[in-house]
Design a protein around this motif. Sequence first.
Motif, PDB file in Angstrom:
ATOM      1  N   PRO A  47      56.787  76.541  35.087  1.00 27.16           N
ATOM      2  CA  PRO A  47      57.095  75.490  36.056  1.00 27.16           C
ATOM      3  C   PRO A  47      55.834  74.823  36.606  1.00 27.16           C
ATOM      4  O   PRO A  47      55.786  73.592  36.742  1.00 27.16           O
ATOM      5  CB  PRO A  47      57.866  76.236  37.152  1.00 27.16           C
ATOM      6  N   GLU A  48      54.806  75.623  36.904  1.00 28.98           N
ATOM      7  CA  GLU A  48      53.586  75.046  37.480  1.00 28.98           C
ATOM      8  C   GLU A  48      52.768  74.244  36.473  1.00 28.98           C
ATOM      9  O   GLU A  48      51.851  73.518  36.847  1.00 28.98           O
ATOM     10  CB  GLU A  48      52.714  76.153  38.083  1.00 28.98           C
ATOM     11  N   TRP A  49      53.110  74.352  35.192  1.00 31.11           N
ATOM     12  CA  TRP A  49      52.452  73.550  34.145  1.00 31.11           C
ATOM     13  C   TRP A  49      53.323  72.361  33.733  1.00 31.11           C
ATOM     14  O   TRP A  49      52.958  71.608  32.828  1.00 31.11           O
ATOM     15  CB  TRP A  49      52.180  74.400  32.909  1.00 31.11           C
ATOM     16  N   THR A  50      54.469  72.198  34.372  1.00 24.56           N
ATOM     17  CA  THR A  50      55.391  71.106  34.068  1.00 24.56           C
ATOM     18  C   THR A  50      55.329  70.104  35.213  1.00 24.56           C
ATOM     19  O   THR A  50      55.739  70.413  36.334  1.00 24.56           O
ATOM     20  CB  THR A  50      56.827  71.647  33.909  1.00 24.56           C
ATOM     21  N   TRP A  51      54.791  68.923  34.949  1.00 23.38           N
ATOM     22  CA  TRP A  51      54.562  67.941  35.989  1.00 23.38           C
ATOM     23  C   TRP A  51      55.421  66.698  35.765  1.00 23.38           C
ATOM     24  O   TRP A  51      55.669  66.289  34.632  1.00 23.38           O
ATOM     25  CB  TRP A  51      53.077  67.537  36.036  1.00 23.38           C
TER      26      TRP A  51
END
Length: 323
Positions: A47-51
């Motif tokens: 999730p934190e790498w999906t922007w």
Amino acid sequence: MLLRSVTADPADLDRAVAYPADAPVSPVPALTAERVREELAENRCRPEWTWIAEDEDGRILARALWWGRADSERPVALDCLQVHEDVPDPAAVAAALLEAGRTAFGAHPGYNLSLPRDWRADPALAAAVAWRREAARRAGLTSEIERLRYEWTLPQLPPGVPPAAVIAEPTGRLVFREGTDEEFLDVFGRLSRGSLDVNTRQELAGMTEEEFAREDFAFYSDCPGERSWWRLAHLPDGTLAGMAIPSATPYHRNVGYLGVVPEQRGRGLIDEILAEITRFHAAAGAERITATTDTVNVPMAAAFDRAGYEVTEIRLVLEAPSR
């Protein structure tokens, strides 16, 4: 416009995952919602790498998906970059998204675009590549390398015939053996001399041969392939000829690294080393082996052609300049 990473909240994550990947430029295999969920489950997408970029109404205008290995602390590469077709300046929105990601990661992963060989002849595809290149350039990914992605596939075999039977037997021109870390470090350095590989030449402009060798050694040691697979190649009289590093990705076996030392080049020994890697993987039951080489590395590309590897795509790699 709001730029943010998605959260682990199922509704937020599902919304980003479901964003349609129907642009002309898309990873191979197709980046379906199902595939993204599989990558999330394996911790290669997070999730934190999906922007995403959202307008004031919360509509998604753009999406960037970064990828890494399951144990990576930071993403390794940008896997997908999309902007909605009605955005008037897609390069500007995409560049802002890339810059936000770089700030969050504290790193600048490269962007790999998977393209067909004739992509320049397709106006829609060429235009889609153009704004992505411009976005990458604005975000600092100004170095470009074009690579050929090759693939060897196991032919259909009669019952009882082992996979290794389809690979030519060793000719005896080279002898392969295991080696120590120190020996491989030495060969990594020697192979870098006069290399046609674009990245190698760029890296050597800012570091010593020994530093480069240690970085390459660390990189291949960290790949999913086993260190025990590596082999040094010698002439029958014991003279060093080069090395073969069969390796793997999270998805399949591949040709990690191979080369001939400068003083033995031009004698066709690269064919022997590539055949050894192919034999190794086939004997282990691999039905597909992938490899890449720069388009400017004509001798290496010719060796893959001779060995029965086929070009499956062009990989346009956009990176930050080496130090």
